[in-house]
Design an enzyme around this catalytic site. Structure first.
Site, PDB file in Angstrom:
ATOM      1  CG  HIS A  46      73.113  -6.911  -2.768  1.00  0.00           C
ATOM      2  ND1 HIS A  46      73.514  -5.612  -2.858  1.00  0.00           N
ATOM      3  CD2 HIS A  46      73.434  -7.474  -3.958  1.00  0.00           C
ATOM      4  CE1 HIS A  46      74.054  -5.383  -4.047  1.00  0.00           C
ATOM      5  NE2 HIS A  46      73.999  -6.509  -4.737  1.00  0.00           N
ATOM      6  NE  ARG A  84      59.627   1.162 -21.948  1.00  0.00           N
ATOM      7  CZ  ARG A  84      58.995   0.295 -21.171  1.00  0.00           C
ATOM      8  NH1 ARG A  84      58.740  -0.939 -21.617  1.00  0.00           N
ATOM      9  NH2 ARG A  84      58.595   0.619 -19.964  1.00  0.00           N
ATOM     10  CG  HIS A 129      61.259  -0.843 -16.008  1.00  0.00           C
ATOM     11  ND1 HIS A 129      60.879  -0.913 -17.331  1.00  0.00           N
ATOM     12  CD2 HIS A 129      61.073  -2.095 -15.519  1.00  0.00           C
ATOM     13  CE1 HIS A 129      60.501  -2.155 -17.626  1.00  0.00           C
ATOM     14  NE2 HIS A 129      60.610  -2.897 -16.541  1.00  0.00           N
ATOM     15  CD  GLU A 174      54.620  -4.653 -16.676  1.00  0.00           C
ATOM     16  OE1 GLU A 174      54.850  -5.289 -15.637  1.00  0.00           O
ATOM     17  OE2 GLU A 174      54.692  -5.159 -17.809  1.00  0.00           O
ATOM     18  CG  ASN A 315      54.979  -3.241 -20.808  1.00  0.00           C
ATOM     19  OD1 ASN A 315      55.249  -2.531 -21.776  1.00  0.00           O
ATOM     20  ND2 ASN A 315      55.649  -3.188 -19.672  1.00  0.00           N
ATOM     21  CE1 TYR A 317      56.860  -9.932 -22.262  1.00  0.00           C
ATOM     22  CE2 TYR A 317      55.792  -8.217 -20.965  1.00  0.00           C
ATOM     23  CZ  TYR A 317      56.894  -8.682 -21.660  1.00  0.00           C
ATOM     24  OH  TYR A 317      58.015  -7.915 -21.750  1.00  0.00           O
ATOM     25  CD  GLU A 384      58.303  -4.468 -20.900  1.00  0.00           C
ATOM     26  OE1 GLU A 384      58.011  -5.623 -20.512  1.00  0.00           O
ATOM     27  OE2 GLU A 384      58.729  -3.583 -20.148  1.00  0.00           O
TER      28      GLU A 384
HETATM   29  C1  GBH Z   1      57.424  -7.010 -17.803  1.00  0.00           C
HETATM   30  O1  GBH Z   1      56.531  -7.261 -16.772  1.00  0.00           O
HETATM   31  C2  GBH Z   1      58.478  -6.093 -17.261  1.00  0.00           C
HETATM   32  O2  GBH Z   1      58.155  -4.744 -17.540  1.00  0.00           O
HETATM   33  C3  GBH Z   1      59.863  -6.422 -17.712  1.00  0.00           C
HETATM   34  O3  GBH Z   1      60.762  -5.734 -16.889  1.00  0.00           O
HETATM   35  C4  GBH Z   1      60.053  -7.911 -17.707  1.00  0.00           C
HETATM   36  O4  GBH Z   1      61.387  -8.266 -17.965  1.00  0.00           O
HETATM   37  C5  GBH Z   1      59.125  -8.488 -18.732  1.00  0.00           C
HETATM   38  O5  GBH Z   1      57.813  -8.203 -18.403  1.00  0.00           O
HETATM   39  C6  GBH Z   1      59.231  -9.996 -18.915  1.00  0.00           C
HETATM   40  O6  GBH Z   1      58.729 -10.679 -17.807  1.00  0.00           O
HETATM   41  O7  GBH Z   1      56.569 -16.081 -11.677  1.00  0.00           O
HETATM   42  O8  GBH Z   1      55.184 -15.142  -9.962  1.00  0.00           O
HETATM   43  O9  GBH Z   1      56.765 -13.750 -11.123  1.00  0.00           O
HETATM   44  C7  GBH Z   1      56.678  -8.497 -16.194  1.00  0.00           C
HETATM   45  C8  GBH Z   1      55.519  -8.889 -15.370  1.00  0.00           C
HETATM   46  C9  GBH Z   1      56.515 -10.720 -14.188  1.00  0.00           C
HETATM   47  C10 GBH Z   1      54.222 -10.752 -14.876  1.00  0.00           C
HETATM   48  C11 GBH Z   1      56.488 -12.202 -14.010  1.00  0.00           C
HETATM   49  C12 GBH Z   1      54.190 -12.234 -14.694  1.00  0.00           C
HETATM   50  C13 GBH Z   1      55.077 -14.081 -13.634  1.00  0.00           C
HETATM   51  C14 GBH Z   1      54.563 -14.537 -12.356  1.00  0.00           C
HETATM   52  N1  GBH Z   1      55.541 -10.323 -15.201  1.00  0.00           N
HETATM   53  N2  GBH Z   1      55.130 -12.641 -13.702  1.00  0.00           N
HETATM   54  S1  GBH Z   1      55.857 -14.886 -11.220  1.00  0.00           S
END
Ligand code: GBH
Length: 476
Positions: A46, A84, A129, A174, A315, A317, A384
Site C-alpha cells: 500500500h 500446501r 510465509h 525460506e 524449495n 528453482y 516448491e
Molecule cells: C519462492 O521463493 C516463494 O516461497 C514463493 O512464495 C514464490 O512465489 C516462489 O518462490 C516463486 O518465486 O527479481 O530480485 O526478486 C521465491 C524466491 C524470489 C528468489 C524472486 C528469486 C528473484 C530475484 N525468489 N527472486 S528478484
C-alpha cells in the site's frame, strides 16, 4: 555426465506425496475482512507500490478467502495427495502480540482443512510465509529477538487449533529470503541495523524461533497429534564451474554453506558451518568490528536447535555455476561479500518468464544427492518447484517440459541414488501475487483472470499433464 533419461517404468512410491503449494498472502485476499490484522505485506504494497512491478497488491489476490471450495475442487481434479497452504498469522492473532484469537480467521482455515480432508487431500501447513503482523515492523522485524516468543505463542495456538487434523507442519518458509531481502524486498520492516549484520541477526532469531516451535510441538502435541514438523529452506544448487579445479569446488561449496548451510547445519548437524563462522569472523576483524558480525549461539542454544527436524523441506528453482574469484576488498559489509565466489548461469539453458528460472533438472538431482550425503540421508519434502509464464496463454508446453524433467530428476534421485525424497509439491496450483513481481509472473497450473472480479480460474494445458502424473504415478 548429466544424462537425463526418461523411463515410463519408474513410478512414484505409494507413500510419495504428489501435490501443489500456495501461500496465504499470495492467494487469500480479504486483507481487512473479518478481523484480520495488517501484515508487513499489506503495508509494503500500500505504501510503496512503486516497488511492485505492476503497482499491485494482495488485497484481493485470487480471492481464495471466498473461493476456497473451488480451490479444493481444482486440487481434487488434479488428483493430488497433498495441498500446501500457509496460515496468515494476523488472521488468527490480528495484532501478533496479544492472545486475542480472531474466530472468523480460525473458521476459515477449519473449513479449508476439513474440505481438503473430506476429499482425501492432505493439508500441509506452513506457519510463516513472510506475512509478519505489522506490529513487529517497528521493532525491526526478525532482527529483534523479542519476536521469537510471540512466534512460539502463535505456533502453539496453531497446533492447538488445527493440529488434530494436520500431519505435516512447516515452521518457516525460506528464512534466507526473509533475512536477505527484509530491507524492502520482503515487506515493510524498519530496522537501523546495517546490512552485513542484520542478515545474521535475523537468521539467528529465525533459527531460535523454529527450534521453539519444534520443541512445543514435540513436547505438547506430538504424542496426540502424531505429525511431522520441520522448516523449508530454499536451495540454489551451485555446481563447481570446473569440478576438477579444487578452488572452484571450494567456492561453490562456500556459496552453498552461506545460502543453505547457515540454516541447515545448526538444525541437521551442530552450529553454523565452520566456513561461515571463520569467514565472517575474519572479514569482521579486517573491518574493525569488535567481534564477528555473525552472532554466537551458546552451547545450550546449539543443543536446542540441533535435531529440530522430522524431514527437511526444500524449495528449489535455481541452478548456477560457481567459481573462485579474488577475495572481495573490504568495503561496506554484506553477506554476499562474506560468501565471496562468483556465480553464473548458462545462456544455453532453456528459461521462462522469470529470468532466474532455467530448466536444469540435474541441479535438483545433484542437490538431493548432496543433502543425502551431507546430512545422513534425511527425509526430504520438495515443498516448491515451478515455472512462470508472463502472459495469459493456456498452452504452457514449457511448464510441462519443466515439471516432467524435474519430476524425472526426483525419480532418478530416489531410484538410482537412494535419496529419501517423500514428496514433490508444484508451485503453484494457480497464478497468484508474485511478491515484488505483482501479477506479472504467472506460476499456475490454473490461469487466474485478475481483471475479472470473479477471479475466474481456467486450467492450462499443464493441468492435463499433471493429472496424468497423479493418475499413473509416472512422469508420462
Ligand atoms: C519462492 O521463493 C516463494 O516461497 C514463493 O512464495 C514464490 O512465489 C516462489 O518462490 C516463486 O518465486 O527479481 O530480485 O526478486 C521465491 C524466491 C524470489 C528468489 C524472486 C528469486 C528473484 C530475484 N525468489 N527472486 S528478484
Amino acid at each position: 555426465g548429466y544424462e537425463h533419461t526418461f523411463s515410463l517404468e519408474w513410478k512414484f512410491p505409494n507413500d510419495f506425496k504428489l501435490g501443489v503449494a500456495t501461500a496465504s498472502y499470495q492467494i487469500e485476499g480479504a486483507w481487512n475482512t473479518d478481523g484480520r490484522g495488517a501484515s508487513i505485506w499489506d503495508t509494503f504494497t500500500h505504501n510503496r507500490s512503486v516497488l511492485i512491478k505492476d503497482g499491485s497488491n494482495g488485497d484481493v489476490a485470487c480471492n481464495s478467502y471466498y473461493k476456497w471450495e473451488e480451490d479444493v475442487e481444482m486440487a481434487k481434479n488434479l488428483g493430488v495427495d497433498s495441498y500446501r497452504i500457509s496460515l496468515s498469522w494476523s488472521r488468527i492473532l490480528p495484532d501478533g502480540t496479544t492472545r486475542k484469537i480472531n474466530q472468523p480467521g480460525v473458521d476459515f482455515y477449519n473449513r479449508l482443512i476439513n474440505k481438503l480432508l473430506e476429499n482425501d487431500i492432505e493439508p500441509i501447513v506452513t506457519l510463516y510465509h513472510w506475512d509478519l503482523p505489522q506490529k513487529f515492523s517497528a521493532w525491526g522485524g526478525w532482527t529483534n529477538p523479542a519476536v521469537i516468543n510471540y512466534f512460539a505463542h502463535y505456533a502453539r495456538t496453531a497446533f492447538g487449533l488445527f493440529g488434530d487434523r494436520v500431519r505435516t507442519w512447516i515452521t518457516l518458509n525460506e528464512p534466507r529470503l526473509i533475512c536477505q531481502a527484509y530491507k524492502g524486498l520482503v515487506g515493510d520492516v524498519t530496522s537501523d541495523f546495517p546490512l552485513g549484520t542484520s542478515e545474521y541477526m535475523c537468521a539467528h532469531n529465525l533459527l531460535k524461533a523454529h527450534a521453539e516451535a519444534y520443541h512445543i510441538y514435540d513436547k505438547e502435541f506430538r504424542r496426540t497429534q502424531k505429525g511431522k514438523i520441520s522448516i523449508t529452506l530454499d536451495f540454489t544448487w551451485t555446481e563447481p564451474a570446473n569440478s576438477s579445479n579444487p578452488d572452484d569446488v571450494r567456492a561453490a561449496n562456500q556459496n552453498i554453506q552461506f545460502d543453505f548451510g547457515i540454516y541447515a547445519n545448526p538444525i541437521m548437524k551442530f552450529d553454523y558451518p565452520k566456513v561461515v563462522i571463520d569467514r565472517v569472523a575474519q572479514r569482521s576483524r579486517l573491518e574493525n568490528f569488535p567481534e564477528s558480525r555473525l552472532p554466537k549461539f551458546t552451547l545450550a542454544e546449539k543443543l536446542r536447535i540441533k535435531g529440530t527436524y522430522d524431514y527437511i523441506g526444500i524449495n528449489h528453482y535455481i541452478t548456477l555455476y560457481g567459481r573462485s574469484s579474488p577475495e572481495p576488498p573490504i568495503s561496506d559489509p554484506h553477506i554476499d561479500l562474506d560468501a565471496a565466489g562468483e556465480r553464473f548461469s548458462n545462456p544455453n539453458w532453456e528459461g521462462c518468464a522469470a529470468y532466474w528460472i532455467k530448466i536444469v533438472p540435474w541441479g535438483l538431482r545433484n542437490l538431493l544427492k548432496w543433502i543425502k550425503n551431507t546430512y545422513r540421508n534425511p527425509e526430504i519434502l520438495i515443498t516448491e518447484n515451478g515455472y512462470a509464464n508472463a502472459g495469459d496463454e493456456l498452452e504452457d508446453d514449457g511448464r510441462i517440459r519443466y515439471y516432467r524433467s524435474y519430476l524425472n530428476a526426483t525419480l532418478q534421485a530416489i531410484l538410482e541414488d537412494g535419496v529419501n525424497v517423500k514428496g514433490y509439491l508444484a508451485w503453484s496450483i494457480m497464478d497468484n501475487f508474485e511478491w515484488t513481481h505483482g501479477y506479472t509472473l504467472k506460476f499456475g497450473l490454473y490461469h487466474v483472470n485478475f481483471t475479472d472480479p470473479n477471479r475466474t480460474r481456467t486450467p492450462r494445458k499443464s493441468v492435463e499433464y499433471f493429472k496424468n502424473v497423479t493418475r499413473t504415478r509416472t512422469v508420462g
